[in-house]
Design an enzyme around this catalytic site. Structure first.
Site, PDB file in Angstrom:
ATOM      1  N   LYS A 267       0.841  -1.213   0.000  1.00 48.18           N
ATOM      2  CA  LYS A 267       0.000   0.000   0.000  1.00 48.18           C
ATOM      3  C   LYS A 267       0.866   1.251   0.000  1.00 48.18           C
ATOM      4  O   LYS A 267       0.360   2.354   0.099  1.00 48.18           O
ATOM      5  CB  LYS A 267      -0.880   0.016   1.261  1.00 48.18           C
ATOM      6  CG  LYS A 267      -1.771  -1.188   1.427  1.00 48.18           C
ATOM      7  CD  LYS A 267      -2.451  -1.118   2.796  1.00 48.18           C
ATOM      8  CE  LYS A 267      -2.869  -2.492   3.256  1.00 48.18           C
ATOM      9  NZ  LYS A 267      -3.114  -2.502   4.704  1.00 48.18           N
TER      10      LYS A 267
ATOM     11  N   ARG B  59      15.078  -8.817   4.503  1.00 48.11           N
ATOM     12  CA  ARG B  59      15.619  -8.941   3.138  1.00 48.11           C
ATOM     13  C   ARG B  59      14.823  -8.011   2.251  1.00 48.11           C
ATOM     14  O   ARG B  59      13.583  -8.008   2.293  1.00 48.11           O
ATOM     15  CB  ARG B  59      15.514 -10.375   2.620  1.00 48.11           C
ATOM     16  CG  ARG B  59      15.823 -10.460   1.125  1.00 48.11           C
ATOM     17  CD  ARG B  59      15.925 -11.869   0.629  1.00 48.11           C
ATOM     18  NE  ARG B  59      17.142 -12.506   1.098  1.00 48.11           N
ATOM     19  CZ  ARG B  59      17.559 -13.699   0.675  1.00 48.11           C
ATOM     20  NH1 ARG B  59      16.842 -14.384  -0.212  1.00 48.11           N
ATOM     21  NH2 ARG B  59      18.672 -14.215   1.130  1.00 48.11           N
TER      22      ARG B  59
ATOM     23  N   HIS C  25      25.297  -9.721   2.182  1.00 52.25           N
ATOM     24  CA  HIS C  25      24.530 -10.832   2.762  1.00 52.25           C
ATOM     25  C   HIS C  25      25.362 -11.390   3.920  1.00 52.25           C
ATOM     26  O   HIS C  25      25.927 -12.486   3.839  1.00 52.25           O
ATOM     27  CB  HIS C  25      24.279 -11.895   1.687  1.00 52.25           C
ATOM     28  CG  HIS C  25      23.236 -12.908   2.040  1.00 52.25           C
ATOM     29  ND1 HIS C  25      22.762 -13.109   3.326  1.00 52.25           N
ATOM     30  CD2 HIS C  25      22.573 -13.801   1.249  1.00 52.25           C
ATOM     31  CE1 HIS C  25      21.870 -14.078   3.313  1.00 52.25           C
ATOM     32  NE2 HIS C  25      21.730 -14.505   2.067  1.00 52.25           N
TER      33      HIS C  25
END
Ligand code: CP
Length: 305
Positions: free
Chosen positions: A80, A101, A129
């Protein structure tokens, strides 16, 4: 409060503490089965994942805690138009630690600036990562017996592969590490990593296009998939995707003790015929990922064990 956004957020000593704790967890999982009772991990995954999300969740459940979260942006109010900062402010009220993530580089850093609880970067675009790096370091230390004096081949998509970027940053801090950067011209390691990490730290490296040229000289081969989701042009992805395929014929060129790692998922870059080769440790790597994330959660929550 400590976050893990970049592998360099942890000193070498802190990394070793996490690896040692992970090894102890592997030895006696039961000892840790209640240390996070009453604690909640939120997993906010705006991008697909199998290992990173589920291993964080398994880690928290193994520690006696609980988990909540979403596995795609469509399941959250991001669909939204809600910003990362507002989502993080909100989820901080529901949880004790957050793994996020997101496809945008820098998103985990933004999250850490707005969070009241520790943030774990579970992958930000083609950038970093760090929990995969902890997994990789534990695998290398456990299976090779050391994190120094290694010639490390990194093969595949070195341009977009965030696991490679984080692993290089972590490994350059250990003595006598050399890299062989194996990629097609189009997927070479970004220049900022070459300049600011390799050259700045005087770390020896060579760039090589042919995997077969590199294989005989490696202690480790870290294979990566071509990161389809980061390509703007599908034809270019299709041209690149099968550039490297490691198979049993190529493995004959490698040292009998060379390890093969892969962060997974794999596509075609490792033929399944080598899965039973004792040098192929990528499924052991998956298991180490749970132990190391258990250790990380304990450390970030500052739980005394
Ligand atoms: N290694 C890794 O990040 O795997 P997932 O994308 O499945 O989480």
């Amino acid at each position: 409060m400590k976050h893990l956004v970049n592998p360099l957020d942890l000193s070498i000593d802190e990394i070793q503490e996490i690896l040692d704790l992970a090894k102890d967890i592997e030895r006696d999982m039961k000892k840790y089965s209640k240390v996070c009772e009453g604690k909640k991990l939120a997993t906010l995954f705006y991008e697909p994942s199998t290992r990173t999300r589920l291993s964080h969740e398994a880690a928290m459940l193994n520690l006696g805690g609980s988990v909540l979260g979403f596995s795609s942006a469509d399941e959250s109010s991001a669909s939204k138009g809600e910003s990362i900062s507002d989502t993080i402010r909100t989820v901080s009220c529901y949880s004790d630690i957050i793994a996020i993530r997101h496809p945008k580089e820098g998103s985990a850093l933004i999250a850490s600036e707005f969070s009241q609880v520790p943030i774990i970067n579970a992958g930000d675009g083609g950038h970093e990562h760090p929990t995969q790096t902890l997994t990789d370091l534990l695998t290398i230390q456990a299976e090779k017996g050391r994190l120094d004096n290694l010639t490390v081949g990194l093969c595949g998509d070195l341009k977009f592969g965030r696991t490679v970027h984080s692993l290089i940053k972590a490994l350059v801090r250990y003595p006598n590490i050399k890299f062989v950067l194996i990629s097609p011209e189009e997927l070479r390691l970004p220049n900022y990593i070459v300049q600011e990490v390799l050259k700045k730290n005087n770390v020896p490296y060579i760039e090589e296009v042919r995997l077969t040229n590199a294989l005989p000289n490696l202690d480790l081969l870290y294979m990566t998939r071509v990161q389809k989701e980061r390509f703007f042009n599908e034809a270019e992805y299709i041209r690149m995707k099968d550039f490297y395929v490691l198979d049993s014929n190529k493995m004959k060129l490698a040292d009998k003790n060379m390890l093969v790692l892969h962060p997974l998922p794999r596509v075609n870059e490792i033929h399944p015929e080598i899965d039973n080769d004792p040098r192929a440790v990528y499924f052991k790597q998956v298991q180490y990922g749970v132990y190391v994330r258990m250790a990380l959660i304990i450390k970030l929550l500052d739980i005394q064990v």
